[in-house]
Motif scaffolding. Structure first.
Motif, mmCIF file in Angstrom:
data_model
loop_
_atom_site.group_PDB
_atom_site.id
_atom_site.type_symbol
_atom_site.label_atom_id
_atom_site.label_comp_id
_atom_site.label_asym_id
_atom_site.label_seq_id
_atom_site.Cartn_x
_atom_site.Cartn_y
_atom_site.Cartn_z
ATOM 1 N N SER A 4 0.829 -1.198 0.000
ATOM 2 C CA SER A 4 0.000 0.000 0.000
ATOM 3 C C SER A 4 0.866 1.251 0.000
ATOM 4 C CB SER A 4 -0.936 0.003 1.209
ATOM 5 O OG SER A 4 -0.196 0.041 2.408
ATOM 6 N N PHE A 5 0.301 2.349 -0.480
ATOM 7 C CA PHE A 5 0.977 3.632 -0.550
ATOM 8 C C PHE A 5 -0.076 4.721 -0.627
ATOM 9 C CE2 PHE A 5 0.245 2.115 -4.803
ATOM 10 C CZ PHE A 5 -0.199 3.230 -5.498
ATOM 11 N N ARG A 6 0.342 5.967 -0.467
ATOM 12 C CA ARG A 6 -0.584 7.093 -0.505
ATOM 13 C C ARG A 6 -0.446 7.844 -1.830
ATOM 14 N NH1 ARG A 6 0.353 11.100 3.905
ATOM 15 N NH2 ARG A 6 2.476 10.873 3.129
ATOM 16 N N ALA A 7 -1.546 8.395 -2.286
ATOM 17 C CA ALA A 7 -1.554 9.175 -3.521
ATOM 18 C C ALA A 7 -2.701 10.180 -3.473
ATOM 19 C CB ALA A 7 -1.710 8.270 -4.743
ATOM 20 N N LEU A 8 -2.526 11.280 -4.181
ATOM 21 C CA LEU A 8 -3.610 12.244 -4.352
ATOM 22 C C LEU A 8 -4.392 11.847 -5.598
ATOM 23 C CD1 LEU A 8 -4.669 14.943 -3.095
ATOM 24 C CD2 LEU A 8 -3.452 16.102 -4.948
ATOM 25 N N VAL A 9 -5.690 11.635 -5.432
ATOM 26 C CA VAL A 9 -6.508 11.107 -6.524
ATOM 27 C C VAL A 9 -7.612 12.111 -6.867
ATOM 28 C CG1 VAL A 9 -8.001 9.221 -7.292
ATOM 29 C CG2 VAL A 9 -6.061 8.751 -5.774
ATOM 30 N N VAL A 10 -7.743 12.406 -8.144
ATOM 31 C CA VAL A 10 -8.824 13.259 -8.621
ATOM 32 C C VAL A 10 -9.838 12.360 -9.336
ATOM 33 C CG1 VAL A 10 -7.608 13.798 -10.783
ATOM 34 C CG2 VAL A 10 -9.407 15.309 -9.968
ATOM 35 N N LEU A 19 -11.092 15.628 -4.997
ATOM 36 C CA LEU A 19 -9.630 15.634 -4.967
ATOM 37 C C LEU A 19 -9.252 15.194 -3.566
ATOM 38 C CD1 LEU A 19 -6.972 16.424 -6.484
ATOM 39 C CD2 LEU A 19 -7.203 18.677 -5.419
ATOM 40 N N GLU A 20 -8.796 13.946 -3.423
ATOM 41 C CA GLU A 20 -8.626 13.358 -2.104
ATOM 42 C C GLU A 20 -7.314 12.593 -1.996
ATOM 43 O OE1 GLU A 20 -12.866 12.055 -0.438
ATOM 44 O OE2 GLU A 20 -12.379 11.052 -2.323
ATOM 45 N N LEU A 21 -6.754 12.617 -0.781
ATOM 46 C CA LEU A 21 -5.610 11.778 -0.464
ATOM 47 C C LEU A 21 -6.131 10.392 -0.114
ATOM 48 C CD1 LEU A 21 -2.543 11.758 -0.078
ATOM 49 C CD2 LEU A 21 -2.918 12.388 2.311
ATOM 50 N N LYS A 22 -5.648 9.371 -0.842
ATOM 51 C CA LYS A 22 -6.149 8.011 -0.644
ATOM 52 C C LYS A 22 -4.999 7.043 -0.430
ATOM 53 C CE LYS A 22 -10.443 8.425 -3.309
ATOM 54 N NZ LYS A 22 -11.292 7.794 -4.342
ATOM 55 N N PRO A 62 -10.715 7.590 -12.477
ATOM 56 C CA PRO A 62 -9.927 8.422 -11.565
ATOM 57 C C PRO A 62 -8.493 8.567 -12.063
ATOM 58 C CG PRO A 62 -10.187 6.226 -10.665
ATOM 59 C CD PRO A 62 -11.040 6.269 -11.895
ATOM 60 N N MET A 63 -7.801 9.620 -11.585
ATOM 61 C CA MET A 63 -6.452 9.910 -12.040
ATOM 62 C C MET A 63 -5.611 10.417 -10.875
ATOM 63 S SD MET A 63 -4.160 10.049 -14.402
ATOM 64 C CE MET A 63 -5.262 9.553 -15.735
ATOM 65 N N ILE A 64 -4.361 10.011 -10.840
ATOM 66 C CA ILE A 64 -3.372 10.610 -9.944
ATOM 67 C C ILE A 64 -2.673 11.699 -10.741
ATOM 68 C CG2 ILE A 64 -1.286 10.262 -8.572
ATOM 69 C CD1 ILE A 64 -2.101 7.291 -8.357
ATOM 70 N N PRO A 65 -2.845 12.980 -10.395
ATOM 71 C CA PRO A 65 -2.169 14.042 -11.149
ATOM 72 C C PRO A 65 -0.659 14.029 -10.886
ATOM 73 C CG PRO A 65 -3.989 14.898 -9.799
ATOM 74 C CD PRO A 65 -3.697 13.510 -9.333
ATOM 75 N N GLY A 66 0.024 14.999 -11.510
ATOM 76 C CA GLY A 66 1.464 15.134 -11.327
ATOM 77 C C GLY A 66 2.223 14.770 -12.583
ATOM 78 N N ILE A 67 2.627 15.785 -13.358
ATOM 79 C CA ILE A 67 3.285 15.506 -14.635
ATOM 80 C C ILE A 67 4.787 15.303 -14.484
ATOM 81 C CG2 ILE A 67 1.501 16.742 -15.913
ATOM 82 C CD1 ILE A 67 3.498 19.036 -16.322
ATOM 83 N N VAL A 96 -2.014 12.913 -16.913
ATOM 84 C CA VAL A 96 -3.056 13.346 -17.847
ATOM 85 C C VAL A 96 -3.884 12.147 -18.300
ATOM 86 C CG1 VAL A 96 -3.512 14.417 -20.080
ATOM 87 C CG2 VAL A 96 -1.700 15.327 -18.611
ATOM 88 N N SER A 97 -3.221 11.164 -18.897
ATOM 89 C CA SER A 97 -3.911 9.928 -19.275
ATOM 90 C C SER A 97 -3.311 8.717 -18.580
ATOM 91 C CB SER A 97 -3.858 9.735 -20.795
ATOM 92 O OG SER A 97 -2.517 9.589 -21.227
ATOM 93 N N HIS A 98 -2.269 8.947 -17.785
ATOM 94 C CA HIS A 98 -1.586 7.869 -17.062
ATOM 95 C C HIS A 98 -1.256 8.387 -15.667
ATOM 96 C CE1 HIS A 98 0.934 4.124 -17.232
ATOM 97 N NE2 HIS A 98 1.521 4.722 -16.214
ATOM 98 N N CYS A 99 -1.525 7.593 -14.643
ATOM 99 C CA CYS A 99 -1.340 8.061 -13.262
ATOM 100 C C CYS A 99 0.058 8.620 -13.031
ATOM 101 C CB CYS A 99 -1.616 6.920 -12.294
ATOM 102 S SG CYS A 99 -3.375 6.527 -12.158
ATOM 103 N N GLY A 100 0.115 9.775 -12.338
ATOM 104 C CA GLY A 100 1.327 10.561 -12.300
ATOM 105 C C GLY A 100 2.074 10.582 -10.990
ATOM 106 N N GLY A 101 2.747 11.718 -10.741
ATOM 107 C CA GLY A 101 3.772 11.806 -9.721
ATOM 108 C C GLY A 101 3.318 12.186 -8.334
ATOM 109 N N PHE A 102 2.027 12.507 -8.130
ATOM 110 C CA PHE A 102 1.566 12.863 -6.793
ATOM 111 C C PHE A 102 1.200 11.594 -6.035
ATOM 112 C CE2 PHE A 102 0.039 17.248 -8.466
ATOM 113 C CZ PHE A 102 1.363 17.662 -8.550
#
Length: 332
Positions: A4-10, A19-22, A62-67, A96-102
């Motif tokens: 498990s790990f944490r990520a910001l998910v939109v 927009l939540e930390l999950k 859903p998406m993890i932002p962060g380019i 953008v179309s692939h889960c990112g760096g946040f």
């Protein structure tokens, strides 16, 4: 994989936006050849847009932002990389179309991965990030079109932003005379420290009478602003000069004529950091670690470091123009 790990998910549907930390597991990540434990990311304007319901940046939810992200490989199915390699993934379709760096973990295609160049730390690579890469690519493209320090001064618009701040210090290191356009009167000392020779107010970078040609001033321009600022730049470029356009902070529309192009032979260069070839991307990153690395001032470009918990506020701030330089996201 169940770690498990944490990520910001939109996430967005017809009726809701969140927009939540999950807390996620590795099974929640999209396919890819390389798994990275993320150490650092950075906040970009595009990330700010991803954090809003009307940003029109995110292609699927859903998406993890962060380019941007930088970290250490923990698993690779790509023979070019191995566990323990320090790497950068910036732009491409990340966030953008692939889960990112946040996110504390990221799984990405091997073709997006750049080995950390000798001369850069993981943190330094994210102080630069997509903004620094865009600035470096702007300089690279202008120099490919004949720009040299001897040709005359280069102007940087939106100079206190991420692209602008990094462009100022890179150009100064290369020996260019650097002019800065900014709407922030309190940032003059900051820009001088980065290497600015001249500072102009935002209001002076305009062409209210829409004249196709004004007095020639600039051999080159790094422009993340667009809008009517671009109209001014096109009318004031020296013969054969280049404008490297990478943003629209001043709006997507501008007015001009063919005269700057056919009477002064200027170049309008579109800078798109997302779709350049892997070879070209690596070439620019190698320059960021060598002749374009802003020696001695990288820490001054950092406005603040934020955590995942603080990230939503940072995304809101960048959209309001409240950022000077770069905001880093500390994940490790």
């Amino acid at each position: 994989m169940s770690e498990s790990f944490r990520a910001l998910v939109v996430d967005q549907s017809d009726a809701t936006f969140s927009l939540e930390l999950k807390e996620l597991t590795l099974d929640d990540l999209p396919p890819g050849d390389v798994m990275v434990r993320v150490a650092w990311s950075a906040v970009n304007y595009k990330d700010g847009l991803a954090g809003t319901p009307d940003g029109r940046i995110v292609e699927s939810y859903p998406m993890i932002p962060g380019i941007d992200l930088a970290g250490t490989i923990i698993h690779s199915e790509d023979s070019r990389f191995k566990e323990g390699d320090e790497v950068i993934v910036a732009s491409a379709q990340l966030g953008v179309s692939h889960c990112g760096g946040f996110s504390e973990m990221a799984r990405v295609p091997g073709d997006w991965v750049i080995p950390l160049p000798k001369g850069l730390s993981l943190k330094e690579s994210m102080i630069l990030g997509t903004a620094g890469f865009t600035a470096a690519m702007s300089i690279q493209r202008m120099e490919e079109n004949g720009l040299t320090p001897e040709k005359g001064p280069v102007i940087v618009t939106g100079a206190t932003g991420g692209v602008g701040s990094t462009a100022v210090t890179m150009l100064a290191k290369r020996g260019y005379t650097v002019a800065c356009g900014t709407g922030k009167d309190t940032a003059h000392d900051y820009l001088r420290r980065l290497g600015a020779d001249e500072i102009l107010s935002r209001e002076t970078l305009s062409n209210p009478k829409k004249r196709p040609l004004l007095k020639m001033r600039w051999a080159g321009a790094v422009d993340p602003v667009g809008g009517e600022t671009l109209s001014y730049l096109l009318s004031t470029m020296k013969w054969g000069g280049s404008v490297a356009l990478s943003g629209l902070a001043g709006g997507p529309a501008f007015s001009s004529t063919v005269f700057p192009f056919i009477l002064r032979g200027i170049n309008l260069l579109g800078i798109d950091s997302a779709h350049v070839s892997h070879t070209y991307r690596q070439k620019v990153w190698n320059r960021l670690a060598t002749d374009l690395k802003p020696e001695g001032v990288l820490d001054q470009i950092v406005m603040e470091e934020v955590t995942l918990e603080e990230l939503p506020d940072a995304l809101s701030t960048i959209l309001k123009g409240g950022i000077r330089g770069r905001q880093l996201v500390r994940l490790a």
